[in-house]
Design an enzyme around this catalytic site. Structure first.
Site, mmCIF file in Angstrom:
data_model
loop_
_atom_site.group_PDB
_atom_site.id
_atom_site.type_symbol
_atom_site.label_atom_id
_atom_site.label_comp_id
_atom_site.label_asym_id
_atom_site.label_seq_id
_atom_site.Cartn_x
_atom_site.Cartn_y
_atom_site.Cartn_z
ATOM 1 N N ARG A 225 0.867 -1.182 0.000
ATOM 2 C CA ARG A 225 0.000 0.000 0.000
ATOM 3 C C ARG A 225 0.903 1.232 0.000
ATOM 4 O O ARG A 225 1.971 1.231 0.650
ATOM 5 C CB ARG A 225 -0.914 0.036 1.234
ATOM 6 C CG ARG A 225 -2.110 -0.891 1.161
ATOM 7 C CD ARG A 225 -3.113 -0.469 0.093
ATOM 8 N NE ARG A 225 -4.307 -1.305 0.067
ATOM 9 C CZ ARG A 225 -4.526 -2.316 -0.804
ATOM 10 N NH1 ARG A 225 -3.624 -2.611 -1.715
ATOM 11 N NH2 ARG A 225 -5.651 -2.998 -0.764
ATOM 12 N N HIS A 273 -1.541 -0.024 -9.784
ATOM 13 C CA HIS A 273 -2.253 -0.939 -8.877
ATOM 14 C C HIS A 273 -2.775 -2.170 -9.630
ATOM 15 O O HIS A 273 -3.967 -2.490 -9.586
ATOM 16 C CB HIS A 273 -3.401 -0.217 -8.157
ATOM 17 C CG HIS A 273 -3.832 -0.930 -6.895
ATOM 18 N ND1 HIS A 273 -4.226 -0.276 -5.757
ATOM 19 C CD2 HIS A 273 -3.932 -2.259 -6.594
ATOM 20 C CE1 HIS A 273 -4.561 -1.156 -4.821
ATOM 21 N NE2 HIS A 273 -4.387 -2.373 -5.311
HETATM 22 P P1 NDP Z 1 -1.785 -11.141 5.179
HETATM 23 O O1 NDP Z 1 -2.694 -10.616 6.215
HETATM 24 O O2 NDP Z 1 -1.868 -12.588 4.811
HETATM 25 O O3 NDP Z 1 -0.247 -10.875 5.617
HETATM 26 C C1 NDP Z 1 0.132 -9.678 6.195
HETATM 27 C C2 NDP Z 1 1.554 -9.820 6.730
HETATM 28 O O4 NDP Z 1 1.949 -8.555 7.270
HETATM 29 C C3 NDP Z 1 1.655 -10.837 7.861
HETATM 30 O O5 NDP Z 1 2.891 -11.525 7.794
HETATM 31 C C4 NDP Z 1 1.633 -9.941 9.115
HETATM 32 O O6 NDP Z 1 2.280 -10.474 10.235
HETATM 33 C C5 NDP Z 1 2.400 -8.754 8.610
HETATM 34 N N1 NDP Z 1 2.124 -7.578 9.434
HETATM 35 C C6 NDP Z 1 0.965 -6.913 9.626
HETATM 36 N N2 NDP Z 1 1.120 -5.909 10.500
HETATM 37 C C7 NDP Z 1 2.421 -5.923 10.863
HETATM 38 C C8 NDP Z 1 3.203 -5.143 11.761
HETATM 39 N N3 NDP Z 1 2.679 -4.128 12.454
HETATM 40 N N4 NDP Z 1 4.492 -5.460 11.911
HETATM 41 C C9 NDP Z 1 5.035 -6.500 11.229
HETATM 42 N N5 NDP Z 1 4.357 -7.293 10.366
HETATM 43 C C10 NDP Z 1 3.063 -7.010 10.193
HETATM 44 O O7 NDP Z 1 -1.970 -10.216 3.899
HETATM 45 P P2 NDP Z 1 -1.716 -10.587 2.354
HETATM 46 O O8 NDP Z 1 -0.385 -11.206 2.231
HETATM 47 O O9 NDP Z 1 -2.867 -11.323 1.809
HETATM 48 O O10 NDP Z 1 -1.757 -9.126 1.695
HETATM 49 C C11 NDP Z 1 -0.827 -8.126 2.073
HETATM 50 C C12 NDP Z 1 -1.231 -6.806 1.463
HETATM 51 O O11 NDP Z 1 -0.978 -6.795 0.061
HETATM 52 C C13 NDP Z 1 -2.706 -6.441 1.548
HETATM 53 O O12 NDP Z 1 -3.054 -5.964 2.821
HETATM 54 C C14 NDP Z 1 -2.816 -5.372 0.483
HETATM 55 O O13 NDP Z 1 -2.531 -4.110 1.062
HETATM 56 C C15 NDP Z 1 -1.729 -5.745 -0.515
HETATM 57 N N6 NDP Z 1 -2.279 -6.192 -1.800
HETATM 58 C C16 NDP Z 1 -1.946 -5.493 -2.930
HETATM 59 C C17 NDP Z 1 -2.393 -5.899 -4.152
HETATM 60 C C18 NDP Z 1 -1.988 -5.176 -5.386
HETATM 61 O O14 NDP Z 1 -2.471 -5.485 -6.469
HETATM 62 N N7 NDP Z 1 -1.101 -4.213 -5.306
HETATM 63 C C19 NDP Z 1 -3.264 -7.062 -4.296
HETATM 64 C C20 NDP Z 1 -3.548 -7.729 -3.065
HETATM 65 C C21 NDP Z 1 -3.069 -7.303 -1.862
HETATM 66 P P3 NDP Z 1 1.759 -11.797 10.976
HETATM 67 O O15 NDP Z 1 2.099 -12.919 10.015
HETATM 68 O O16 NDP Z 1 2.549 -11.847 12.217
HETATM 69 O O17 NDP Z 1 0.280 -11.629 11.162
HETATM 70 C C1 OXD Z 2 -6.339 -5.878 -2.866
HETATM 71 C C2 OXD Z 2 -5.771 -5.069 -3.916
HETATM 72 O O1 OXD Z 2 -6.183 -5.538 -1.709
HETATM 73 O O2 OXD Z 2 -6.140 -5.237 -5.082
HETATM 74 O O3 OXD Z 2 -6.953 -6.918 -3.166
HETATM 75 O O4 OXD Z 2 -4.932 -4.208 -3.642
#
Ligand code: NDP
Ligand code: OXD
Length: 310
Positions: A225, A273
């Site tokens: 993000r 995006h």
């Molecule tokens: P998940 O919830 O599966 O994973 C999030 C990861 O971030 C976990 O490892 C989590 O830790 C870690 N995390 C969250 N908060 C913190 C923190 N404060 N400190 C350290 N680590 C942290 O999410 P996804 O992998 O499914 O997706 C990640 C992001 O990708 C989405 O939230 C979205 O913003 C972005 N995205 C972008 C897309 C695009 O097209 N550009 C498409 C889809 C998603 P823990 O394992 O300990 O919980």
């Molecule tokens: C999502 C994205 O969060 O597209 O799915 O960014």
């Protein structure tokens, strides 16, 4: 009959109506899918940002909100949302992210631009990349997407470090967590990939001090993000060569305004995006299967923890 309300941007309806209906049949569900169910008669909401539903208060009998997006930062702190919220976790979304991240990491690792943009008759045979084994990669966020990207990069030979909130044990990834872990994860990293959710704790996580921990001439790849990065700090790091190139898919304001410095910067690549798009066919099946779980009295999958915000 299960009443499912579709609340997303109007243009999404054409893409999702048929795949959702097919997925409901496939899951053995008798569903009336519409864009206009009465709130009190709505069993489930298929949700994406910028749709008509912004106030969840009247949806008193709604059992769950099924997000089409993986990132839920625009809805998670909606105070009217008291119903369970499930985010999107789908193999097509994951595969798309793995392909995008791997492609951009390899572009930078191999120095492809030098040759793609340097077709000028000069034989530059002294410029060649190190092996992946000598290029440490750090992934901030090793959840559904980050862990899959880490496996793919490991498979190519990169040493991969991952950072998360909780202690984790992911095969082939050196796992670190917490504040001290973040410093270790970033120190000396040559490629850093941001796949964190946007929460109050992760906003501006890549700031001046943390950018200074990276290896000189590092590459930053952000499909997570936009607000995860302090934009001014990144631009300054690019201008002094601390960061050699940033490939950015997400921004504080989207579409990225035409006059934003990222567009004109020679060492920034902007993608709109599109790192991982939710694919209607597979995402619809994820949603249908999750609704089938709810109807069978099983716990929903992929529920968002409202206290952590992801
Ligand atoms: P998940 O919830 O599966 O994973 C999030 C990861 O971030 C976990 O490892 C989590 O830790 C870690 N995390 C969250 N908060 C913190 C923190 N404060 N400190 C350290 N680590 C942290 O999410 P996804 O992998 O499914 O997706 C990640 C992001 O990708 C989405 O939230 C979205 O913003 C972005 N995205 C972008 C897309 C695009 O097209 N550009 C498409 C889809 C998603 P823990 O394992 O300990 O919980
Ligand atoms: C999502 C994205 O969060 O597209 O799915 O960014």
């Amino acid at each position: 009959m299960i009443n499912v309300l579709f609340s997303a941007q109007p243009k999404s309806w054409a893409a999702y109506q048929q795949p959702l209906n097919a997925a409901f049949i496939n899951a053995g569900l008798d569903v009336d899918l519409r864009r206009d169910h009465a709130p009190e008669a709505t069993d489930y909401i298929v949700f994406a940002p910028n749709g008509p539903v912004t106030d969840f208060t009247p949806y008193t009998h709604t059992k769950a909100i099924m997000s089409l997006w993986a990132g839920v930062e625009t809805v998670v702190d909606n105070t009217t949302l008291t119903q369970p919220l499930a985010r999107m976790v789908d193999h097509s979304l994951t595969n798309g992210m793995v392909e995008w991240v791997t492609g951009h990491a390899l572009r930078h690792h191999l120095g492809m631009d030098t040759h793609i943009h340097g077709q000028d008759g000069i034989w530059r045979d002294t410029i060649y990349p190190p092996l992946a084994a000598d290029r440490p990669v750090t992934i901030l966020g090793i959840g559904a997407l980050g862990a899959a990207c880490g496996q793919a990069l490991h498979g190519l030979g990169f040493p991969v470090t991952g950072w998360s909130r909780n202690a984790k044990d992911v095969p082939n990834i050196r796992c670190l967590h917490g504040d001290a872990g973040l410093t270790d994860a970033l120190r000396g990293a040559q490629i850093v990939i941001l796949l964190l959710p946007l929460t109050p704790q992760t906003e501006n996580i890549l700031d001046t001090d943390r950018l200074a921990l990276l290896a000189p001439g590092a590459f930053v790849i952000n499909p997570g993000r936009g607000p995860l990065i302090d934009d001014d700090a990144l631009l300054a790091a690019l201008d002094r060569g601390q960061v050699a190139h940033a490939t950015l898919d997400v921004f504080r304001i989207e579409p990225l305004p035409r006059d934003h410095p990222y567009w004109a910067h020679p060492d920034v690549t902007v993608t709109p995006h599109i790192a991982a798009t939710t694919r209607p066919e597979t995402a619809s099946q994820v949603i249908a299967d999750n609704i089938a779980r709810g109807q069978a009295g099983k716990p929903f999958l992929h529920l968002v923890d409202r206290t952590t915000g992801y």
